[in-house]
Design an enzyme around this catalytic site. Structure first.
Site, PDB file in Angstrom:
ATOM      1  CG  HIS A   1      -0.347   0.163   2.448  1.00  0.00           C
ATOM      2  ND1 HIS A   1      -0.423   1.458   3.134  1.00  0.00           N
ATOM      3  CD2 HIS A   1      -0.198  -0.950   3.288  1.00  0.00           C
ATOM      4  CE1 HIS A   1       0.065   1.146   4.420  1.00  0.00           C
ATOM      5  NE2 HIS A   1       0.137  -0.062   4.597  1.00  0.00           N
TER       6      HIS A   1
ATOM      7  CG  ASP B   1       1.994  -3.401   5.494  1.00  0.00           C
ATOM      8  OD1 ASP B   1       2.906  -2.668   5.964  1.00  0.00           O
ATOM      9  OD2 ASP B   1       0.859  -3.281   5.447  1.00  0.00           O
TER      10      ASP B   1
ATOM     11  CG  ASP C   1       2.801   0.372   7.974  1.00  0.00           C
ATOM     12  OD1 ASP C   1       2.066   0.221   6.853  1.00  0.00           O
ATOM     13  OD2 ASP C   1       1.969   0.365   8.771  1.00  0.00           O
TER      14      ASP C   1
ATOM     15  CD  GLU D   1      -3.111  -1.558   5.273  1.00  0.00           C
ATOM     16  OE1 GLU D   1      -2.888  -2.636   6.089  1.00  0.00           O
ATOM     17  OE2 GLU D   1      -2.808  -0.358   5.970  1.00  0.00           O
ATOM     18  CD  GLU D   2      -1.500   2.202   7.715  1.00  0.00           C
ATOM     19  OE1 GLU D   2      -2.145   1.908   8.663  1.00  0.00           O
ATOM     20  OE2 GLU D   2      -0.236   1.920   7.745  1.00  0.00           O
TER      21      GLU D   2
ATOM     22  CG  HIS E   1       0.399   2.603  12.702  1.00  0.00           C
ATOM     23  ND1 HIS E   1      -1.175   2.341  12.776  1.00  0.00           N
ATOM     24  CD2 HIS E   1       1.061   1.810  11.679  1.00  0.00           C
ATOM     25  CE1 HIS E   1      -1.286   1.748  11.453  1.00  0.00           C
ATOM     26  NE2 HIS E   1      -0.380   1.507  10.830  1.00  0.00           N
TER      27      HIS E   1
END
Ligand SMILES: [Zn+2]
Length: 367
Positions: A66, A235, A180, A212-213, A329
């Site tokens: 992604h 990922d 990410d 995606e997030e 994250h």
């Protein structure tokens, strides 16, 4: 290969691309593909797709990562110019105060901001150990009234990301914004570069996916259109080699790529991926025969868009594959370039082994 991966990853980490606003990342990747001689196309959601035709009798493969990153959307502009935001994606609230951010207004017009942290000298002992919910946080742009904020282009709905940053750590370790999944995107380009020269290969769709997030579902439209037999998702894999995560698993930074044997997320999402056994066997056998390292991961809490891709049409044989990552994250995540090299190599070797005899029949894999 490591130098190319480093360069592309660093470029990609410095390009903002909140979910739903992946355009600049997509353009950069489309150019990278064009440099390799690939034509690429986009669907209406913004997924970027390039197809390498191969053996028509072999199962087809969708290899995807992604492009988007988590962040915020402007919710309200206070009369005194402070900006409130809504979160977009799994934002770790305890790591937000004092973070620099970027308001994405257009290339060359982006504006910086700072998520405020209450002055320490006025913080009570109870407040010092309390996590401030994002809804209470505010962003300082340096402008001191709403009119000035609006005049520079910041409005309700404006996308906001962590200020893009890259820090070279010791060895081949890298700290950066949105490792990410820009690292997955960089690996995907390297795999495409290598597969280009391989004669015996299955038809392979390279897909850079969106959102995606946000809701994990952006890759669905690409999977519906391409109707692959196999989906391999690249990922982050949770590195568990830090003092706070030892009991969670056995994935170590710098010790090679990892595959997920089980993922699940219960809070509202109620989805996860139990990989197709043919793909687990494929990666295990390839790693064994080629003397490459392969780590294993299985736990609840981390989810990717493969959870939804596997449910398209009559089912897509799916697996989550990736590289160990620390501090996921957060504004700066950490990975090891050697793991990206290992991941690239294992993918190239494994995909070549998908031929007309490659069985996806569940009856061949009864435990
Ligand atoms: Zn991700």
């Amino acid at each position: 290969m490591k130098d190319r991966l480093r360069r592309l990853l660093f470029d990609l980490m410095l390009i903002p691309g909140l979910s739903g606003y992946e355009g600049r990342v997509r353009r950069h990747l489309a150019n990278a593909l064009a440099d390799l001689g690939f034509a690429s196309r986009s669907d209406r959601l913004g997924n970027l797709i390039a197809t390498l035709e191969g053996d028509a009798d072999a199962p087809s493969v969708m290899l995807f990562a992604h492009m988007d990153q988590l962040g915020f959307v402007v919710r309200k502009i206070e009369p005194d110019g402070f900006v409130r935001v809504e979160r977009l994606g799994g934002v770790p609230e305890k790591a937000l105060p004092s973070q620099p951010v970027l308001f994405c207004l257009g290339e060359g017009r982006d504006r910086p901001g700072l998520i405020a942290n209450k002055s320490h000298h006025a913080t009570s002992p109870e407040e010092k150990y309390r996590v401030v919910p994002y809804a209470e946080l505010y962003i300082d742009t340096g402008l001191d009234n709403a009119e000035a904020v609006l005049a520079c282009g910041i409005d309700i709905g404006t996308p906001v990301v962590y200020a893009p940053k890259v820090v070279d750590l010791a060895g081949d370790r890298v700290a950066g914004t949105a490792i990410d999944d820009r690292a997955g995107c960089a690996v995907l380009v390297e795999v495409a570069r290598a597969l280009r020269k391989v004669k015996r290969r299955p038809t392979t769709h390279i897909v850079f996916s969106v959102q995606e997030e946000f809701n994990l579902r952006g890759a669905i439209t690409a999977a519906q259109m391409l109707a692959p037999d196999i989906a391999i998702q690249l990922d982050i894999m949770l590195a568990t080699d830090t003092p706070d995560l030892g009991q969670r698993g056995d994935v170590r930074l710098g010790e090679g790529p990892a595959m997920s044997l089980y993922s699940f997320h219960g809070r509202g999402t109620l989805n996860g991926t139990i990989p197709h056994p043919a793909l687990v066997a494929l990666f295990e056998d390839t790693a064994h025969q080629e003397d490459m390292t392969l780590q294993r991961s299985a736990h609840i809490g981390l989810l990717t868009d493969s959870s939804y891709v596997q449910l398209v049409n009559a089912g897509v044989a799916s697996i989550d594959f990736g590289f160990p990552t620390r501090y996921t994250h957060s504004s700066l995540e950490v990975c090891d370039l050697n793991d990206l090299v290992g991941l690239t190599g294992l993918l190239i070797k494994s995909i070549q082994r998908i031929n007309a005899d490659f069985s996806l029949d569940r009856d061949d894999f009864i435990l």
